[in-house]
Write a protein that holds these residues in place. Structure first.
Motif, PDB file in Angstrom:
ATOM      1  N   TYR A  92      -9.110  12.220   1.144  1.00  0.00           N
ATOM      2  CA  TYR A  92      -8.635  13.206   2.121  1.00  0.00           C
ATOM      3  C   TYR A  92      -7.534  14.120   1.563  1.00  0.00           C
ATOM      4  O   TYR A  92      -6.482  14.306   2.180  1.00  0.00           O
ATOM      5  N   LEU A 142      -0.187   1.316   5.811  1.00  0.00           N
ATOM      6  CA  LEU A 142       0.415   2.651   5.785  1.00  0.00           C
ATOM      7  C   LEU A 142       1.074   2.846   4.433  1.00  0.00           C
ATOM      8  O   LEU A 142       1.555   1.885   3.817  1.00  0.00           O
ATOM      9  N   ILE A 143       1.140   4.087   4.017  1.00  0.00           N
ATOM     10  CA  ILE A 143       1.757   4.399   2.726  1.00  0.00           C
ATOM     11  C   ILE A 143       3.221   3.945   2.723  1.00  0.00           C
ATOM     12  O   ILE A 143       3.704   3.370   1.749  1.00  0.00           O
ATOM     13  N   VAL A 147       0.857   4.013  -3.786  1.00  0.00           N
ATOM     14  CA  VAL A 147       1.755   2.859  -3.881  1.00  0.00           C
ATOM     15  C   VAL A 147       1.981   2.478  -5.353  1.00  0.00           C
ATOM     16  O   VAL A 147       3.121   2.223  -5.768  1.00  0.00           O
ATOM     17  N   GLY A 151      -5.468   7.689  -5.653  1.00  0.00           N
ATOM     18  CA  GLY A 151      -6.196   6.741  -4.807  1.00  0.00           C
ATOM     19  C   GLY A 151      -6.890   7.420  -3.638  1.00  0.00           C
ATOM     20  O   GLY A 151      -7.477   8.499  -3.787  1.00  0.00           O
ATOM     21  N   GLN A 152      -6.782   6.793  -2.466  1.00  0.00           N
ATOM     22  CA  GLN A 152      -7.469   7.323  -1.271  1.00  0.00           C
ATOM     23  C   GLN A 152      -7.004   8.734  -0.942  1.00  0.00           C
ATOM     24  O   GLN A 152      -7.789   9.566  -0.503  1.00  0.00           O
ATOM     25  N   GLY A 182      -9.763  -1.740  -3.105  1.00  0.00           N
ATOM     26  CA  GLY A 182     -10.611  -2.179  -4.214  1.00  0.00           C
ATOM     27  C   GLY A 182     -11.167  -0.973  -4.928  1.00  0.00           C
ATOM     28  O   GLY A 182     -10.565   0.101  -4.915  1.00  0.00           O
ATOM     29  N   GLY A 227      -5.447  -1.076  -3.561  1.00  0.00           N
ATOM     30  CA  GLY A 227      -5.914  -0.509  -2.291  1.00  0.00           C
ATOM     31  C   GLY A 227      -7.046  -1.305  -1.689  1.00  0.00           C
ATOM     32  O   GLY A 227      -6.982  -2.520  -1.566  1.00  0.00           O
ATOM     33  N   GLY A 244      -4.121   0.252 -10.423  1.00  0.00           N
ATOM     34  CA  GLY A 244      -4.312   1.208  -9.334  1.00  0.00           C
ATOM     35  C   GLY A 244      -3.227   2.263  -9.328  1.00  0.00           C
ATOM     36  O   GLY A 244      -2.026   1.945  -9.285  1.00  0.00           O
ATOM     37  N   ASP A 276      -2.286  -1.384   0.258  1.00  0.00           N
ATOM     38  CA  ASP A 276      -3.400  -1.783   1.126  1.00  0.00           C
ATOM     39  C   ASP A 276      -4.088  -3.085   0.715  1.00  0.00           C
ATOM     40  O   ASP A 276      -4.772  -3.692   1.524  1.00  0.00           O
ATOM     41  N   VAL A 314      -9.766  -2.393 -14.386  1.00  0.00           N
ATOM     42  CA  VAL A 314      -9.229  -3.676 -14.855  1.00  0.00           C
ATOM     43  C   VAL A 314     -10.236  -4.753 -14.476  1.00  0.00           C
ATOM     44  O   VAL A 314     -10.588  -4.910 -13.311  1.00  0.00           O
ATOM     45  N   ASP A 349       3.464  11.025   8.610  1.00  0.00           N
ATOM     46  CA  ASP A 349       4.350   9.864   8.778  1.00  0.00           C
ATOM     47  C   ASP A 349       4.957   9.364   7.471  1.00  0.00           C
ATOM     48  O   ASP A 349       5.166   8.171   7.283  1.00  0.00           O
ATOM     49  N   ASP A 365      -6.518   3.062 -13.668  1.00  0.00           N
ATOM     50  CA  ASP A 365      -7.283   3.345 -12.450  1.00  0.00           C
ATOM     51  C   ASP A 365      -8.728   3.664 -12.811  1.00  0.00           C
ATOM     52  O   ASP A 365      -8.996   4.339 -13.807  1.00  0.00           O
ATOM     53  N   ILE A 366      -9.611   3.196 -11.971  1.00  0.00           N
ATOM     54  CA  ILE A 366     -11.046   3.432 -12.163  1.00  0.00           C
ATOM     55  C   ILE A 366     -11.355   4.925 -12.057  1.00  0.00           C
ATOM     56  O   ILE A 366     -12.222   5.450 -12.754  1.00  0.00           O
TER      57      ILE A 366
HETATM   58  C1  LIG Z   1      -8.892   9.489   6.014  1.00  0.00           C
HETATM   59  C2  LIG Z   1      -7.618   8.680   5.827  1.00  0.00           C
HETATM   60  C3  LIG Z   1      -6.429   9.135   6.371  1.00  0.00           C
HETATM   61  C4  LIG Z   1      -5.246   8.393   6.187  1.00  0.00           C
HETATM   62  N1  LIG Z   1      -4.089   8.867   6.742  1.00  0.00           N
HETATM   63  C5  LIG Z   1      -2.927   8.191   6.515  1.00  0.00           C
HETATM   64  C6  LIG Z   1      -1.686   8.680   7.058  1.00  0.00           C
HETATM   65  O1  LIG Z   1      -1.644   9.701   7.747  1.00  0.00           O
HETATM   66  N2  LIG Z   1      -0.556   7.970   6.792  1.00  0.00           N
HETATM   67  C7  LIG Z   1      -0.555   6.806   6.044  1.00  0.00           C
HETATM   68  O2  LIG Z   1       0.505   6.222   5.828  1.00  0.00           O
HETATM   69  N3  LIG Z   1      -1.723   6.324   5.544  1.00  0.00           N
HETATM   70  C8  LIG Z   1      -2.892   6.977   5.759  1.00  0.00           C
HETATM   71  N4  LIG Z   1      -4.073   6.484   5.260  1.00  0.00           N
HETATM   72  C9  LIG Z   1      -4.021   5.201   4.505  1.00  0.00           C
HETATM   73  C10 LIG Z   1      -3.460   5.422   3.112  1.00  0.00           C
HETATM   74  O3  LIG Z   1      -4.234   6.385   2.410  1.00  0.00           O
HETATM   75  C11 LIG Z   1      -3.454   4.096   2.373  1.00  0.00           C
HETATM   76  O4  LIG Z   1      -2.589   3.209   3.064  1.00  0.00           O
HETATM   77  C12 LIG Z   1      -2.949   4.291   0.953  1.00  0.00           C
HETATM   78  O5  LIG Z   1      -3.824   5.123   0.202  1.00  0.00           O
HETATM   79  C13 LIG Z   1      -2.836   2.946   0.241  1.00  0.00           C
HETATM   80  O6  LIG Z   1      -2.352   3.207  -1.041  1.00  0.00           O
HETATM   81  P1  LIG Z   1      -2.623   2.183  -2.236  1.00  0.00           P
HETATM   82  O7  LIG Z   1      -1.953   2.808  -3.421  1.00  0.00           O
HETATM   83  O8  LIG Z   1      -2.262   0.821  -1.786  1.00  0.00           O
HETATM   84  O9  LIG Z   1      -4.216   2.157  -2.422  1.00  0.00           O
HETATM   85  P2  LIG Z   1      -5.310   3.285  -2.725  1.00  0.00           P
HETATM   86  O10 LIG Z   1      -4.871   4.605  -2.266  1.00  0.00           O
HETATM   87  O11 LIG Z   1      -6.587   2.722  -2.168  1.00  0.00           O
HETATM   88  O12 LIG Z   1      -5.395   3.290  -4.325  1.00  0.00           O
HETATM   89  C14 LIG Z   1      -5.847   2.156  -4.989  1.00  0.00           C
HETATM   90  C15 LIG Z   1      -6.343   2.558  -6.361  1.00  0.00           C
HETATM   91  O13 LIG Z   1      -6.670   1.371  -7.097  1.00  0.00           O
HETATM   92  C16 LIG Z   1      -7.788   1.624  -7.907  1.00  0.00           C
HETATM   93  N5  LIG Z   1      -8.411   0.349  -8.267  1.00  0.00           N
HETATM   94  C17 LIG Z   1      -8.954  -0.577  -7.448  1.00  0.00           C
HETATM   95  N6  LIG Z   1      -9.406  -1.641  -8.153  1.00  0.00           N
HETATM   96  C18 LIG Z   1      -9.135  -1.354  -9.454  1.00  0.00           C
HETATM   97  C19 LIG Z   1      -9.373  -2.043 -10.685  1.00  0.00           C
HETATM   98  N7  LIG Z   1      -9.949  -3.251 -10.721  1.00  0.00           N
HETATM   99  N8  LIG Z   1      -8.994  -1.440 -11.842  1.00  0.00           N
HETATM  100  C20 LIG Z   1      -8.379  -0.215 -11.840  1.00  0.00           C
HETATM  101  N9  LIG Z   1      -8.139   0.481 -10.705  1.00  0.00           N
HETATM  102  C21 LIG Z   1      -8.504  -0.088  -9.532  1.00  0.00           C
HETATM  103  C22 LIG Z   1      -8.664   2.510  -7.046  1.00  0.00           C
HETATM  104  O14 LIG Z   1      -9.565   3.281  -7.845  1.00  0.00           O
HETATM  105  C23 LIG Z   1      -7.625   3.378  -6.331  1.00  0.00           C
HETATM  106  O15 LIG Z   1      -7.411   4.613  -6.977  1.00  0.00           O
HETATM  107  C24 LIG Z   1      -5.261   7.179   5.436  1.00  0.00           C
HETATM  108  C25 LIG Z   1      -6.466   6.732   4.870  1.00  0.00           C
HETATM  109  C26 LIG Z   1      -7.642   7.460   5.053  1.00  0.00           C
HETATM  110  C27 LIG Z   1      -8.920   6.962   4.439  1.00  0.00           C
END
Ligand SMILES: Cc1cc2nc3c(=O)[nH]c(=O)nc-3n(C[C@H](O)[C@H](O)[C@H](O)COP(=O)(O)OP(=O)(O)OC[C@H]3O[C@@H](n4cnc5c(N)ncnc54)[C@H](O)[C@@H]3O)c2cc1C
Length: 342
Positions: free
Chosen positions: A49, A299-300, A17, A43-44, A122, A120, A13, A289, A89, A56, A36-37
């Motif tokens: 967005y 949260l990020i 994060v 990611g998100q 998933g 994240g 991912g 996440d 993966v 924050d 990453d897929i």
């Molecule tokens: C509309 C919206 C607004 C938000 N606003 C805020 C904010 O203001 N402040 C804040 O702190 N947070 C905010 N968030 C939450 C924040 O975006 C998430 O907490 C953050 O993206 C988590 O990061 P991550 O890297 O853990 O996961 P993700 O961003 O979900 O990334 C995970 C990645 O893993 C990849 N993946 C999953 N499974 C596999 C696999 N098997 N093989 C390969 N790749 C894989 C996915 O494709 C993805 O790209 C918001 C979320 C949304 C939807």
């Protein structure tokens, strides 16, 4: 199957994060590959967005979600992370203590000492439009993504939707299609205004058609579409001839293969301990996440903290004989050298 790529840490991912984990690992001389897929990092933030403001992130009063990803990419550059995008993966198998073999759906194989699952919510999966019998056409003439543009050359293409993906693919495929129609249920779009203007210009020049309405049925045989039935907002119906349909109705998130890696799960999340964010499987960590623990906030900034503690424990697996000395980037010349600022 390709020769295994050897790495200290394989990060599943490339969301915010996973990206920041590269930084924390890099400070400890730990090399990372990321899979990453999606076909882009972020990611998100990048997928769901990109233009929304985030307020924050510590020390940054406001930035766009894409701006944060761009800054993270800049921050991790000194550590030269290797990205494998557009691959999921699928399999993780233990090969030693430490040691894992990781495989992707693209046939790539990694041998990693440590795995950091930063997956994240998933995997992002396209939302299927509610059209009866659409499954029979999927991957044959109905597609939710464009992997190779050439596959669409000379085709009568119907693109359905009003977001960025629908508009971007309309603009990209228009020059190679024999005919292209964009169908959307209303006149307003959720896409970048510049894309909407370009699409409108193509319609004005008679290069593509734009039609208001919704697909109610598909016509074809053996998975090959000939036409779709469309209902206008006033209830009247008509047909659009096409041999490929691309519906872009957004994405949902599903846990995906993470469920098959032998890790304890709690409601589709991976429980971890809060000392080092290790999972039930020694050497496999879960950050961001995808994990759960008492008091978890999705949260990020929480994910960034988790990445820092994960890296400290990962160091023990990667360099079992080296003692880790805690250092600040402000005062350590060796850390500054790694960052290219010393
Ligand atoms: C509309 C919206 C607004 C938000 N606003 C805020 C904010 O203001 N402040 C804040 O702190 N947070 C905010 N968030 C939450 C924040 O975006 C998430 O907490 C953050 O993206 C988590 O990061 P991550 O890297 O853990 O996961 P993700 O961003 O979900 O990334 C995970 C990645 O893993 C990849 N993946 C999953 N499974 C596999 C696999 N098997 N093989 C390969 N790749 C894989 C996915 O494709 C993805 O790209 C918001 C979320 C949304 C939807």
């Amino acid at each position: 199957m390709s020769d295994p790529v050897k790495t200290d840490v394989l990060i599943v991912g490339a969301g915010p994060v996973g990206l920041f984990a590269v930084f924390e690992l890099g400070l400890l001389d730990i090399k990372a590959h990321l899979v990453d897929i999606l076909d882009k990092v972020g990611g998100q933030c990048a997928e769901l967005y990109p233009e929304k403001p985030i307020y924050d992130i510590p020390g940054i009063p406001v930035c766009s979600a894409q701006g944060l990803i761009d800054a993270l990419m800049q921050q991790i550059k000194p550590f030269n992370p290797q990205f494998h995008l557009g691959e999921m993966v699928e399999g993780i198998e233990r090969t030693g203590h430490p040691g894992f073999r990781v495989t992707t759906d693209g046939g790539r194989v990694f041998d990693a000492k440590v795995i950091a699952v930063a997956a994240g919510g998933g995997s992002f999966q396209p939302k299927r439009p509610p059209i009866p019998g659409i499954e029979a056409y999927e991957t044959k003439s109905v597609y939710y993504e464009v992997r190779k543009m050439e596959a669409f050359r000379g085709k009568k293409i119907l693109i359905v939707g009003g977001g960025d993906s629908a508009l971007d693919w309309t603009l990209n495929l228009a020059p190679i299609a024999s005919h292209l129609t964009l169908l959307h249920r209303r006149q307003d779009f959720r896409a970048a205004p510049d894309s909407v203007n370009k699409m409108t210009a193509l319609v004005g020049e008679g290069k593509i058609d734009f039609v208001l309405g919704q697909v109610t049925g598909l016509e074809g045989a053996g998975g090959q579409l000939n036409a779709v039935n469309v209902k206008r907002n006033d209830g009247s119906t008509f047909h659009i001839a096409c041999d490929a349909m691309l519906p872009f109705f957004g994405l949902t998130m599903k846990l995906g293969p993470v469920a098959n890696w032998g890790l304890n799960l709690d409601k589709e999340l991976i429980p971890v301990n809060t000392a080092d964010f290790e999972t039930s499987e020694p050497g496999i960590f879960a950050i961001g996440d995808i994990n759960t623990y008492p008091g978890k906030l999705k949260l990020i900034l929480s994910g960034f903290h988790e990445a820092a503690l994960m890296a400290q424990k990962a160091h023990r697996y990667v360099y079992p004989d080296k003692k880790l000395t805690f250092q600040y980037t402000t005062s350590s010349t060796s850390l500054q050298k790694k960052l290219g600022v010393g």
